[in-house]
Design a protein around this motif. Sequence first.
Motif, PDB file in Angstrom:
ATOM      1  N   ASN A 197      -0.496  39.390 -23.899  1.00 13.89           N
ATOM      2  CA  ASN A 197      -0.163  40.906 -24.345  1.00 13.89           C
ATOM      3  C   ASN A 197       0.778  40.744 -25.124  1.00 13.89           C
ATOM      4  O   ASN A 197       2.091  40.193 -24.813  1.00 13.89           O
ATOM      5  N   SER A 225      -0.256  46.499 -25.794  1.00 19.94           N
ATOM      6  CA  SER A 225      -0.563  47.639 -25.181  1.00 19.94           C
ATOM      7  C   SER A 225       0.128  48.954 -25.342  1.00 19.94           C
ATOM      8  O   SER A 225       1.185  49.011 -25.999  1.00 19.94           O
ATOM      9  N   GLY A 270      -4.881  47.130 -24.838  1.00 26.42           N
ATOM     10  CA  GLY A 270      -4.301  47.484 -23.320  1.00 26.42           C
ATOM     11  C   GLY A 270      -3.922  48.901 -23.485  1.00 26.42           C
ATOM     12  O   GLY A 270      -3.342  49.345 -24.553  1.00 26.42           O
ATOM     13  N   THR A 307      -3.216  48.427 -18.532  1.00 25.36           N
ATOM     14  CA  THR A 307      -2.102  47.406 -18.299  1.00 25.36           C
ATOM     15  C   THR A 307      -1.040  47.965 -17.477  1.00 25.36           C
ATOM     16  O   THR A 307      -0.057  47.311 -16.972  1.00 25.36           O
TER      17      THR A 307
END
Length: 430
Positions: free
Chosen positions: A169, A230, A278, A340
Amino acid sequence: MTHVLQFYSVNTTLTAGNGGVLSFPPHFLWGTATSPTQVEGHILNEWTDYRARDGRTCHPACDSYHRYPEDIEWLVRLGVKGYRMGIEWSRLQAGPFAPLNQAELDRYLDQLDRLQAAGITPMVVLHHFSNPLWITKHGGWLNRATVEAFVDYVAKLVAALRGRVRLWNTFNEPDTYGSCSYLIGEFPPGDKWRFRAYCRVIRHMAQAHVRACQVIRQAGPAGAVEVGFSKNWTSFEALHPWSPWDRSIAAMSHLFFNRFVLHRFLGDGRREAATFLGVNYYGRVRFKHTRPMIPTFDFSRDQLAAMGVICDDMFERHPSGMEGALEKMQRQYGLPIYVTEHGSASTDEVFRERDLKENLVALHRAMGRGVDVRGFFYWSLMDNFEWQFGYAKKFGLIGVDFSDEKLPRVMKPLGRVYSAICRDNAVLNF
Ligand code: FCB
């Protein structure tokens, strides 16, 4: 680019409304999440001397820096299969293009090896609201040179963790970072209403994201490595749809925090860099007389409830918004999605259980309509340092007693509920 909603084979395994059982597809990744500044303690970054509203600092937070083996035991007890954790840049590099600090790297390697031994898949977050002091000193993400420094760090880290991390991520909520740091003055450096600075930070982070994705995908075995950033998805609305001021503020917020950020990260072909998106979803913000109707803007939960705005200690809850957001993002970008972050802050565990189940029902409905969601990470594994609010917001599945210097952990009722969901791969009695 607009993508047609695809229907995946998961449809056949979803059994909604079946005597109160909602099953999820096999291999759906149930996890939970933390971030370094919020749990590790003993950290030297721009948060170190920051005093939160409760007068406290991020030291020692949950002392996970030393207690990560015990935290992994809690993950095992919960029965989660995924752990979204950060690696703290300021621990690993002492300056731009410096070699990685071996002792700090070894600690993270040990953490990753223990996770693997426990059968837990890590998702590693590279940037979660914090920078090394040498980056801050040179203007942070306002400085274009930060992009090069970050990409160098990522290349070294990826090489050092080769074979240990499959899920990456890049950035956590660039929108929250940019707005809290440069628009509302809540995060370091505490600047206010610097709209151009906000846009510049987002642009640089988006460039760094694309480059980091390339580095990660080139290093990992094709197909096995997954990478994405994200996005916090908040719906902004007017409490009374007839109020032109509130509608304009909501529209502006949507433009700045959602559309602009998604465009910078995923527009004009940039989405090809990532393999997933995400989504961090908590709820919505509605405006009344230009004020956001949320508890963190000096309204009590009871006052808000009397106006029909149901909140945890942070945001208005709005489960159906999760469904809409997931569908919209899948349709627009066509990337597989991991949720996420989702969670609620409250000491009322009954409220939190209802919130979790309502949001999972909404998530399940979106999947039933063809949205390819691969996993869900509950925020958070444990109570922790909630940035500007300090230790007052209780998001944990595991409770931490911050008044006791031994920082004892304890399973909360919601931890047991979540554990059953992970075990059954289903939500029962919703
Ligand atoms: C998100 C952040 C996370 C935590 C939760 C409550 O915006 O990513 O660190 O603060 O909110």
